[in-house]
Motif scaffolding. Structure first.
Motif, PDB file in Angstrom:
ATOM      1  N   SER A  32      -1.482 -26.412 -49.879  1.00 46.92           N
ATOM      2  CA  SER A  32      -0.640 -27.604 -49.926  1.00 46.92           C
ATOM      3  C   SER A  32       0.416 -27.422 -51.017  1.00 46.92           C
ATOM      4  CB  SER A  32      -1.489 -28.838 -50.229  1.00 46.92           C
ATOM      5  OG  SER A  32      -1.959 -28.781 -51.561  1.00 46.92           O
ATOM      6  N   GLU A  33       1.474 -28.224 -50.937  1.00 49.83           N
ATOM      7  CA  GLU A  33       2.507 -28.154 -51.978  1.00 49.83           C
ATOM      8  C   GLU A  33       1.925 -28.503 -53.345  1.00 49.83           C
ATOM      9  OE1 GLU A  33       6.517 -29.694 -51.217  1.00 49.83           O
ATOM     10  OE2 GLU A  33       5.944 -29.811 -49.087  1.00 49.83           O
ATOM     11  N   ALA A  34       1.005 -29.463 -53.375  1.00 48.71           N
ATOM     12  CA  ALA A  34       0.363 -29.847 -54.635  1.00 48.71           C
ATOM     13  C   ALA A  34      -0.443 -28.672 -55.201  1.00 48.71           C
ATOM     14  CB  ALA A  34      -0.539 -31.060 -54.425  1.00 48.71           C
ATOM     15  N   ASP A  35      -1.152 -27.959 -54.318  1.00 45.26           N
ATOM     16  CA  ASP A  35      -1.919 -26.788 -54.769  1.00 45.26           C
ATOM     17  C   ASP A  35      -0.986 -25.687 -55.285  1.00 45.26           C
ATOM     18  OD1 ASP A  35      -4.372 -27.930 -54.214  1.00 45.26           O
ATOM     19  OD2 ASP A  35      -4.543 -27.001 -52.224  1.00 45.26           O
ATOM     20  N   ILE A  36       0.157 -25.531 -54.638  1.00 44.52           N
ATOM     21  CA  ILE A  36       1.140 -24.532 -55.083  1.00 44.52           C
ATOM     22  C   ILE A  36       1.632 -24.868 -56.484  1.00 44.52           C
ATOM     23  CG2 ILE A  36       3.496 -23.668 -54.706  1.00 44.52           C
ATOM     24  CD1 ILE A  36       1.492 -22.351 -52.878  1.00 44.52           C
ATOM     25  N   GLU A  37       1.970 -26.133 -56.712  1.00 41.93           N
ATOM     26  CA  GLU A  37       2.445 -26.548 -58.035  1.00 41.93           C
ATOM     27  C   GLU A  37       1.387 -26.299 -59.105  1.00 41.93           C
ATOM     28  OE1 GLU A  37       3.883 -30.567 -57.918  1.00 41.93           O
ATOM     29  OE2 GLU A  37       5.540 -30.053 -56.581  1.00 41.93           O
ATOM     30  N   ILE A  38       0.135 -26.610 -58.803  1.00 40.56           N
ATOM     31  CA  ILE A  38      -0.964 -26.398 -59.747  1.00 40.56           C
ATOM     32  C   ILE A  38      -1.141 -24.899 -60.010  1.00 40.56           C
ATOM     33  CG2 ILE A  38      -3.475 -26.545 -60.012  1.00 40.56           C
ATOM     34  CD1 ILE A  38      -3.251 -29.263 -58.449  1.00 40.56           C
ATOM     35  N   THR A  39      -1.091 -24.103 -58.944  1.00 43.46           N
ATOM     36  CA  THR A  39      -1.259 -22.651 -59.071  1.00 43.46           C
ATOM     37  C   THR A  39      -0.146 -22.046 -59.912  1.00 43.46           C
ATOM     38  OG1 THR A  39      -2.425 -22.515 -56.959  1.00 43.46           O
ATOM     39  CG2 THR A  39      -1.418 -20.485 -57.773  1.00 43.46           C
ATOM     40  N   LEU A  40       1.099 -22.416 -59.632  1.00 42.60           N
ATOM     41  CA  LEU A  40       2.229 -21.883 -60.400  1.00 42.60           C
ATOM     42  C   LEU A  40       2.121 -22.267 -61.873  1.00 42.60           C
ATOM     43  CD1 LEU A  40       5.183 -22.475 -57.914  1.00 42.60           C
ATOM     44  CD2 LEU A  40       4.140 -20.277 -58.544  1.00 42.60           C
ATOM     45  N   LYS A  41       1.774 -23.505 -62.148  1.00 43.85           N
ATOM     46  CA  LYS A  41       1.632 -23.968 -63.534  1.00 43.85           C
ATOM     47  C   LYS A  41       0.540 -23.169 -64.244  1.00 43.85           C
ATOM     48  CE  LYS A  41       1.994 -27.096 -66.951  1.00 43.85           C
ATOM     49  NZ  LYS A  41       2.052 -26.316 -68.168  1.00 43.85           N
TER      50      LYS A  41
END
Length: 166
Positions: A32-41
């Motif tokens: 998900s986009e939320a998971d992507i943001e968490i992963t990148l951070k």
């Protein structure tokens, strides 16, 4: 540091295109986009992702007249810290773009940028070669870049169709 498959997949994708839209990155990685943001951070906080950058072919820009040099450096490592101490002293100079520990005939490879060959020569003679641990240097000026960090400069449409097997 152990990364899971999803994190590794995100790294593989953004390594080739750090400007990819989060929505596209989510589709390509099945997250998900939320998971992507968490992963990148997380990857940024852990300094796995150190920086996002753009590769520019400065040879195409008329007003840019800088030079790049690769300098082979032989050094005497210091007891207890090896090559790390002298490498740190070298990479703190503003002219230095990269420093690598090497195997072979020399110890460090230093990439330096300057406005002219004379400016690079002055850096080598006045700053680099005067460091206590430096035994010798050999400077190689880069005349033309054909490929940099995986990016081919001046690639034609025909070149793009040619696939070379390893």
């Amino acid at each position: 540091m152990h990364l899971n498959e999803e994190e590794l997949e995100v790294l593989r994708i953004i390594e080739n295109n750090s400007r990819i839209d989060l929505k596209d990155l989510a589709k390509m990685s099945d997250l998900s986009e939320a998971d992507i943001e968490i992963t990148l951070k997380k990857l940024e906080d852990m300094r796995v992702i150190v920086r996002y950058l753009t590769v520019i072919n400065w040879a195409k820009v008329d007003v840019y007249h800088g030079v790049t040099a690769m300098i082979d450096v032989k050094v005497t490592p210091k007891r207890g810290v090896g090559f790390d101490d002298v490498a740190k002293r070298i990479y703190k100079f503003k002219e230095v773009q990269s420093v690598y520990l090497m195997s072979g005939a020399y110890d460090l490879s230093v990439i330096v940028e300057g406005r002219s060959m004379n400016e690079v020569a002055s850096f080598v003679s006045e700053k680099l070669s005067t460091l206590d641990s430096v035994i010798s240097t050999t400077t190689h000026f880069i005349m033309k870049k054909y490929k940099h960090d995986g990016t081919i400069f001046d690639q034609t449409e025909e070149d793009k169709r040619i696939v070379v097997s390893p």
